[in-house]
Design an enzyme around this catalytic site. Sequence first.
Site, PDB file in Angstrom:
ATOM      1  N   LYS A 210       0.899  -1.261  -0.025  1.00  0.00           N
ATOM      2  CA  LYS A 210       0.031  -0.020   0.113  1.00  0.00           C
ATOM      3  C   LYS A 210       0.983   1.052  -0.096  1.00  0.00           C
ATOM      4  O   LYS A 210       1.648   1.532   0.899  1.00  0.00           O
ATOM      5  CB  LYS A 210      -0.934  -0.100   1.249  1.00  0.00           C
ATOM      6  CG  LYS A 210      -1.914   1.076   1.110  1.00  0.00           C
ATOM      7  CD  LYS A 210      -2.502   1.676   2.102  1.00  0.00           C
ATOM      8  CE  LYS A 210      -2.056   2.980   2.936  1.00  0.00           C
ATOM      9  NZ  LYS A 210      -1.937   4.000   1.997  1.00  0.00           N
ATOM     10  N   GLY A 262       7.081   4.658   8.095  1.00  0.00           N
ATOM     11  CA  GLY A 262       6.157   5.672   8.314  1.00  0.00           C
ATOM     12  C   GLY A 262       6.402   6.465   9.674  1.00  0.00           C
ATOM     13  O   GLY A 262       7.508   6.043  10.510  1.00  0.00           O
ATOM     14  N   SER A 263       5.239   7.172  10.286  1.00  0.00           N
ATOM     15  CA  SER A 263       5.357   7.869  11.427  1.00  0.00           C
ATOM     16  C   SER A 263       5.349   6.807  12.603  1.00  0.00           C
ATOM     17  O   SER A 263       4.823   5.740  12.699  1.00  0.00           O
ATOM     18  CB  SER A 263       4.106   8.760  11.578  1.00  0.00           C
ATOM     19  OG  SER A 263       2.876   8.122  11.619  1.00  0.00           O
ATOM     20  N   THR A 264       6.026   7.271  13.726  1.00  0.00           N
ATOM     21  CA  THR A 264       6.118   6.540  14.970  1.00  0.00           C
ATOM     22  C   THR A 264       4.592   6.269  15.547  1.00  0.00           C
ATOM     23  O   THR A 264       4.270   5.032  15.909  1.00  0.00           O
ATOM     24  CB  THR A 264       6.848   7.025  16.221  1.00  0.00           C
ATOM     25  OG1 THR A 264       8.153   7.141  15.508  1.00  0.00           O
ATOM     26  CG2 THR A 264       6.854   6.202  17.404  1.00  0.00           C
ATOM     27  N   GLY A 267       3.258   3.527  13.530  1.00  0.00           N
ATOM     28  CA  GLY A 267       3.923   2.221  13.704  1.00  0.00           C
ATOM     29  C   GLY A 267       3.502   1.750  14.940  1.00  0.00           C
ATOM     30  O   GLY A 267       3.390   0.618  15.138  1.00  0.00           O
ATOM     31  N   GLU A 284       9.906   0.698  10.269  1.00  0.00           N
ATOM     32  CA  GLU A 284      10.967   1.936  10.262  1.00  0.00           C
ATOM     33  C   GLU A 284      10.342   3.025  10.543  1.00  0.00           C
ATOM     34  O   GLU A 284       9.546   3.745   9.551  1.00  0.00           O
ATOM     35  CB  GLU A 284      11.729   1.421   8.710  1.00  0.00           C
ATOM     36  CG  GLU A 284      13.026   2.216   8.795  1.00  0.00           C
ATOM     37  CD  GLU A 284      13.010   3.601   8.020  1.00  0.00           C
ATOM     38  OE1 GLU A 284      12.826   4.669   9.009  1.00  0.00           O
ATOM     39  OE2 GLU A 284      12.893   3.710   6.995  1.00  0.00           O
ATOM     40  N   CYS A 318      13.589  10.598   7.096  1.00  0.00           N
ATOM     41  CA  CYS A 318      13.599   9.908   8.496  1.00  0.00           C
ATOM     42  C   CYS A 318      14.706  10.035   9.515  1.00  0.00           C
ATOM     43  O   CYS A 318      14.637  10.028  10.469  1.00  0.00           O
ATOM     44  CB  CYS A 318      12.897   8.334   8.486  1.00  0.00           C
ATOM     45  SG  CYS A 318      13.715   7.573   7.561  1.00  0.00           S
ATOM     46  N   GLU A 415      10.257  15.284  15.430  1.00  0.00           N
ATOM     47  CA  GLU A 415      10.492  15.012  14.221  1.00  0.00           C
ATOM     48  C   GLU A 415       9.732  16.167  13.458  1.00  0.00           C
ATOM     49  O   GLU A 415       8.443  16.043  13.363  1.00  0.00           O
ATOM     50  CB  GLU A 415      10.158  13.708  13.670  1.00  0.00           C
ATOM     51  CG  GLU A 415      10.552  13.665  12.021  1.00  0.00           C
ATOM     52  CD  GLU A 415      10.494  12.144  11.791  1.00  0.00           C
ATOM     53  OE1 GLU A 415       9.356  11.447  12.198  1.00  0.00           O
ATOM     54  OE2 GLU A 415      11.405  11.473  11.079  1.00  0.00           O
TER      55      GLU A 415
HETATM   56  P1  NDP Z   1       2.046   7.971   8.341  1.00  0.00           P
HETATM   57  O1  NDP Z   1       2.825   7.374   9.021  1.00  0.00           O
HETATM   58  O2  NDP Z   1       0.619   8.389   8.456  1.00  0.00           O
HETATM   59  O3  NDP Z   1       2.048   7.415   6.813  1.00  0.00           O
HETATM   60  C1  NDP Z   1       2.834   6.323   6.333  1.00  0.00           C
HETATM   61  C2  NDP Z   1       1.889   5.297   5.823  1.00  0.00           C
HETATM   62  O4  NDP Z   1       1.057   4.588   6.533  1.00  0.00           O
HETATM   63  C3  NDP Z   1       1.217   5.778   4.636  1.00  0.00           C
HETATM   64  O5  NDP Z   1       1.041   4.714   3.650  1.00  0.00           O
HETATM   65  C4  NDP Z   1      -0.231   5.888   5.310  1.00  0.00           C
HETATM   66  O6  NDP Z   1      -1.366   6.018   4.276  1.00  0.00           O
HETATM   67  C5  NDP Z   1      -0.260   4.783   6.025  1.00  0.00           C
HETATM   68  N1  NDP Z   1      -1.229   4.665   7.216  1.00  0.00           N
HETATM   69  C6  NDP Z   1      -1.710   5.966   7.820  1.00  0.00           C
HETATM   70  N2  NDP Z   1      -2.606   5.556   8.932  1.00  0.00           N
HETATM   71  C7  NDP Z   1      -2.532   4.211   8.969  1.00  0.00           C
HETATM   72  C8  NDP Z   1      -3.062   3.357   9.607  1.00  0.00           C
HETATM   73  N3  NDP Z   1      -3.767   3.520  10.897  1.00  0.00           N
HETATM   74  N4  NDP Z   1      -2.769   1.950   9.425  1.00  0.00           N
HETATM   75  C9  NDP Z   1      -1.840   1.517   8.649  1.00  0.00           C
HETATM   76  N5  NDP Z   1      -1.491   2.487   7.788  1.00  0.00           N
HETATM   77  C10 NDP Z   1      -1.429   3.605   7.917  1.00  0.00           C
HETATM   78  O7  NDP Z   1       2.669   9.309   7.916  1.00  0.00           O
HETATM   79  P2  NDP Z   1       1.949  10.587   7.591  1.00  0.00           P
HETATM   80  O8  NDP Z   1       2.160  11.116   6.147  1.00  0.00           O
HETATM   81  O9  NDP Z   1       1.044  10.944   8.452  1.00  0.00           O
HETATM   82  O10 NDP Z   1       3.404  11.937   8.208  1.00  0.00           O
HETATM   83  C11 NDP Z   1       3.067  12.256   9.611  1.00  0.00           C
HETATM   84  C12 NDP Z   1       4.404  12.426  10.079  1.00  0.00           C
HETATM   85  O11 NDP Z   1       5.252  11.064  10.116  1.00  0.00           O
HETATM   86  C13 NDP Z   1       5.542  13.290   9.465  1.00  0.00           C
HETATM   87  O12 NDP Z   1       5.254  14.515   9.789  1.00  0.00           O
HETATM   88  C14 NDP Z   1       6.910  12.642   9.836  1.00  0.00           C
HETATM   89  O13 NDP Z   1       7.345  13.200  10.825  1.00  0.00           O
HETATM   90  C15 NDP Z   1       6.472  11.007   9.894  1.00  0.00           C
HETATM   91  N6  NDP Z   1       6.898  10.131   8.646  1.00  0.00           N
HETATM   92  C16 NDP Z   1       7.814   9.616   8.766  1.00  0.00           C
HETATM   93  C17 NDP Z   1       8.417   8.907   7.813  1.00  0.00           C
HETATM   94  C18 NDP Z   1       9.759   8.155   8.033  1.00  0.00           C
HETATM   95  O14 NDP Z   1      10.182   7.514   6.967  1.00  0.00           O
HETATM   96  N7  NDP Z   1       9.982   7.855   9.143  1.00  0.00           N
HETATM   97  C19 NDP Z   1       7.774   8.766   6.551  1.00  0.00           C
HETATM   98  C20 NDP Z   1       6.400   9.380   6.547  1.00  0.00           C
HETATM   99  C21 NDP Z   1       6.066  10.281   7.915  1.00  0.00           C
HETATM  100  P3  NDP Z   1      -2.000   7.317   3.815  1.00  0.00           P
HETATM  101  O15 NDP Z   1      -0.816   7.928   3.015  1.00  0.00           O
HETATM  102  O16 NDP Z   1      -3.132   6.929   3.088  1.00  0.00           O
HETATM  103  O17 NDP Z   1      -2.531   8.296   5.113  1.00  0.00           O
END
Ligand code: NDP
Length: 507
Positions: A210, A262-264, A267, A284, A318, A415
């Site tokens: 996804k 993605g975000s903590t 996670g 991660e 990240c 972050e």
């Molecule tokens: P998210 O963690 O929400 O997004 C990462 C992925 O997870 C996307 O594909 C998202 O889908 C999906 N996702 C969102 N909610 C859920 C859920 N409940 N269950 C399963 N999957 C989910 O990051 P954000 O875009 O909201 O960014 C917010 C903050 O996260 C940023 O400001 C940054 O600080 C951090 N971040 C860190 C990253 C890293 O590489 N460590 C990468 C991205 C963000 P969808 O896009 O459809 O919401």
Amino acid sequence: MTTETPKLRPWTGDRAPASWGLGEGQAIPWEYAPAPEAREIVRLRERYGLFINGREVPAADGATFTSIDPSTEQPLAQVARATPADVDRAVRAARRAQRRNWGALPGAERAKYLFRIARLLQERSREFAVLESMDSGKPIKESRDVDIPLAAAHFWYYAGWADKLDYAFPGRVARPLGVAGQIIPWNFPLLMLAWKIAPALAAGNTVVLKPASTTPLSALLFADLCRQADLPPGVVNIVTGPGEIGMHLVRHPGIDKVAFTGSTAVGRLIAQGVAGTDKALTLELGGKAANIVFEDAPLDQAIEGIVNGIYFNQGEVCCAGSRLLVQESIADQLIGKLKDRLATIRVGDPLDKNTDVGAINSRQQLERITELVNAGVAEGAELYQPACELPERGFFFRPTLFTNVAMSHLIAREEIFGPVLATLTFRTPEEAIEKANNTPYGLSAGIWTEKGSRILMMVRRMRAGVVWANTFNRFDPTSPFGGYKESGFGREGGVHGLHAYVRLEDR
Ligand code: NDP
């Protein structure tokens, strides 16, 4: 579909810094003419479906969402919004493919497909780079020179492992886990796809991936590439849709392994989602890396590393070096040089080959950055931004430098995921280590010093998954990447990355 080219005023830059000897305040004596990359190589379609069992299909209820170009705010395409029934179909297709086909193929046969994917990615690299920059806002020179070549390199690298699994884990037999559910973020869309899909497939797993909702297009172009490579149906499935769809994938009983970047905060939800099951999990997550500069460091080289560390990909990284820890004795000199360097950073059209900092990925992310920067000012940190002009439309943010920051400030703890650097000082290596490790995260760190023994001492004591010495943001498919503490667990890259997709049995 036509899209509007952003109206960019020519770069006028800042006033010349005193150190350039032009006379303080005098305008920098050159301007960059626009050098836009042609968009025509990308044939954008109005609509994209899901990729399930080797075919493009609409969502079960026909729903779609819009992906926009963050540098113009113009729509790029309508993308299918998957339903739980679609996730179910994708998981069943992946299971069938794993049992009947992919899992039973000899490794050397799987390798041929992976090599083919790598080669096709290289052949179509310009198309992928332009599309990635349009959908994510990142500068073309980064998608062209970093994201796409590295994505291809991951497929090359793991193709090499596919027929050597018996040697990867001495004395053990490596079996695939089965079906992997993979969720990726928007900051490196194709690269994160490659980090996840290449090792999974090399080890004999099939996947349901996804992508993030703001950047689905390069994954959908990758679906096209899978068809071109004749990958058997169901080996790679791509479902686009909101976070709930990601959670549905995580909780699906047909998934054997979950991989998330993605975000903590998300996670944590995912960890809760797999708790009590026998699914394997790698996370991660975020970071707040310290980039530490000692007084004996080669300063000009360090400046480039600091700039690369925090302004690369708009700071939406990240492992970004978002906290600069500088030894007190050189703080003024280093900050002076950094301000001079910031004056030369070009912010603007992501498709312009001269652009250093492109568009922030979404309005929501821009608002988050703005809010945290405002908090920094309110808490008393000193803000510096070069006087560069921003495009009239789109989500742009000036490269930002904070000095006079305290460890307690929000900008030193949270972050930000934007082009914002918080500077702190230290006197002794002990103090630097204590400050660097004083964070709930532990993904990466940087050390700048001429002393090899100091590097080794610091590396041993830093609680960070990756520590770069006299460089920053270097990636290689052979090298493991991952974090400690709230930055997650599990490693991607190298043989460690393969380990995350196999079950080891005794011979
Ligand atoms: P998210 O963690 O929400 O997004 C990462 C992925 O997870 C996307 O594909 C998202 O889908 C999906 N996702 C969102 N909610 C859920 C859920 N409940 N269950 C399963 N999957 C989910 O990051 P954000 O875009 O909201 O960014 C917010 C903050 O996260 C940023 O400001 C940054 O600080 C951090 N971040 C860190 C990253 C890293 O590489 N460590 C990468 C991205 C963000 P969808 O896009 O459809 O919401």
